[in-house]
Design a protein around this motif. Structure first.
Motif, mmCIF file in Angstrom:
data_model
loop_
_atom_site.group_PDB
_atom_site.id
_atom_site.type_symbol
_atom_site.label_atom_id
_atom_site.label_comp_id
_atom_site.label_asym_id
_atom_site.label_seq_id
_atom_site.Cartn_x
_atom_site.Cartn_y
_atom_site.Cartn_z
ATOM 1 N N LEU A 15 42.416 33.813 41.977
ATOM 2 C CA LEU A 15 41.491 33.750 40.844
ATOM 3 C C LEU A 15 41.496 35.056 40.067
ATOM 4 O O LEU A 15 41.463 35.053 38.821
ATOM 5 N N LEU A 16 41.567 36.172 40.776
ATOM 6 C CA LEU A 16 41.590 37.477 40.117
ATOM 7 C C LEU A 16 42.857 37.631 39.283
ATOM 8 O O LEU A 16 42.818 38.158 38.156
ATOM 9 N N VAL A 19 42.442 35.561 36.113
ATOM 10 C CA VAL A 19 41.552 36.238 35.157
ATOM 11 C C VAL A 19 42.307 37.335 34.418
ATOM 12 O O VAL A 19 42.168 37.500 33.198
ATOM 13 N N SER A 20 43.139 38.083 35.137
ATOM 14 C CA SER A 20 43.889 39.174 34.502
ATOM 15 C C SER A 20 44.881 38.643 33.476
ATOM 16 O O SER A 20 45.034 39.222 32.393
ATOM 17 N N GLY A 23 42.794 37.177 30.415
ATOM 18 C CA GLY A 23 42.149 38.272 29.691
ATOM 19 C C GLY A 23 43.150 39.130 28.936
ATOM 20 O O GLY A 23 42.906 39.500 27.770
ATOM 21 N N ALA A 292 35.297 41.166 36.966
ATOM 22 C CA ALA A 292 35.864 40.059 37.739
ATOM 23 C C ALA A 292 35.850 40.368 39.229
ATOM 24 O O ALA A 292 35.501 39.513 40.056
#
Length: 316
Positions: A15-16, A19-20, A23, A292
């Motif tokens: 998930l991280l 997100v990166s 983003g 995050a």
């Protein structure tokens, strides 16, 4: 339990990473950019702009820029600010203490106050206290955070003069008492909505436990009401609240951004807005990843605590 932790950790890392990716590409595809300030500079030639673009690494394809940024991130290098050339970690670290102080204090106030209101509202269901607190919670959830901040400044700072209108401390002072006074209004505004959320969740969870058979059995045995509340009701009602702590972190971060802007609090919320205006990509991405990580770790810890308290969850 080990398999549960491994599975949750892998999901959190995935998930991280997602997100990166999202983003980074959304940020770099947005109109404008850090070069816009140079283009408006008198005497700035196209050749000079290209040199600046190359020095920032903005002349390469976006996927290459992302992979380069990610490789540096994994080694602890979060990049350098376009504004002053300082390390992103140092820039964020300089504002982190103020935000953590605000967030943790607001969360502690929200948990204690919201939990107590929710429990008493459930125990005294349909009482005047229950109706009044429910109405106040609905009002708090319906009105924007910044409105409470502006109203607080008008009454308690402008009209009454009891509390400072903004800042973290008085210039030349900075004592613990002075910081505490400056902390009152931002914490009250940031915690207000979360108190409403906590009280509603805690009331619902407590009512569900009160109606369980084991509580009726405890009452039939003649146990004292306070003992039943402490040993049987609260212990079981708090399990869903552990998860809520992790879920509230994003709301606290977003609320802190608004609250810090209204009260000129020198935290990462103010830094985020300033960096957006400057198109400081490294700092914005650093703040995004920090938020995050904080959110995902909060949810992961909540899952771990719930799993430790309830074996049925970790065996799923």
């Amino acid at each position: 339990m080990a398999l549960f932790l491994l599975r949750r950790s892998i999901q959190s890392l995935g998930l991280l990473l997602l997100v990166s990716v999202i983003g980074f590409f959304i940020l770099h595809l947005a109109p404008g950019g850090p070069l816009s300030q140079y283009m408006s500079t008198p005497g700035m030639t196209a050749e000079a702009i290209n040199r600046v673009k190359e020095s920032m690494g903005l002349n390469r394809p976006l996927p290459i820029q992302y992979l380069d940024w990610l490789s540096h991130l994994l080694t602890g290098d979060w990049g350098k600010s376009y504004r002053d050339g300082r390390s992103v970690l140092l820039v964020i670290g300089g504002h982190m203490g103020a935000t953590l102080l605000l967030m943790l204090t607001a969360m502690a106030v929200a948990i204690v106050a919201g939990g107590l209101v929710g429990v008493f509202g459930a125990v005294r269901q349909r009482s005047a206290f229950d109706y009044v607190t429910s109405m106040i919670a609905m009002v708090a959830l319906s009105i924007p955070t910044f409105w409470f901040g502006l109203v607080g400044i008008y009454f308690f700072s402008v009209q009454l003069g009891w509390l400072p209108a903004g800042g973290m401390y008085t210039i030349g002072n900075g004592s613990i008492g002075d910081i505490a006074i400056h902390l009152v209004m931002p914490v009250a505004v940031l915690a207000l909505v979360n108190i409403a959320v906590w009280s509603r969740y805690m009331r619902t969870a407590t009512l569900e436990v009160i109606n369980q058979d084991f509580v009726r059995t405890a009452r039939a045995k003649g146990l004292a009401p306070t003992l039943i509340l402490r040993r049987h009701i609260l212990r079981n009602a708090l399990l869903p609240m552990i998860t809520l702590i992790g879920l509230q972190l994003p709301g606290l971060i977003g609320g802190a951004l608004v609250t810090e802007t209204v009260f000129t609090w020198p935290g990462v919320g103010r830094l985020f807005l300033d960096s957006l205006g400057y198109k400081d990509y490294p700092v914005i991405m650093g703040l995004l990843m920090f938020s995050a990580i904080l959110t995902i770790v909060g949810n992961l810890l909540a899952d771990i605590f719930v799993a430790a308290a309830d074996p049925r969850i970790r065996n799923q």
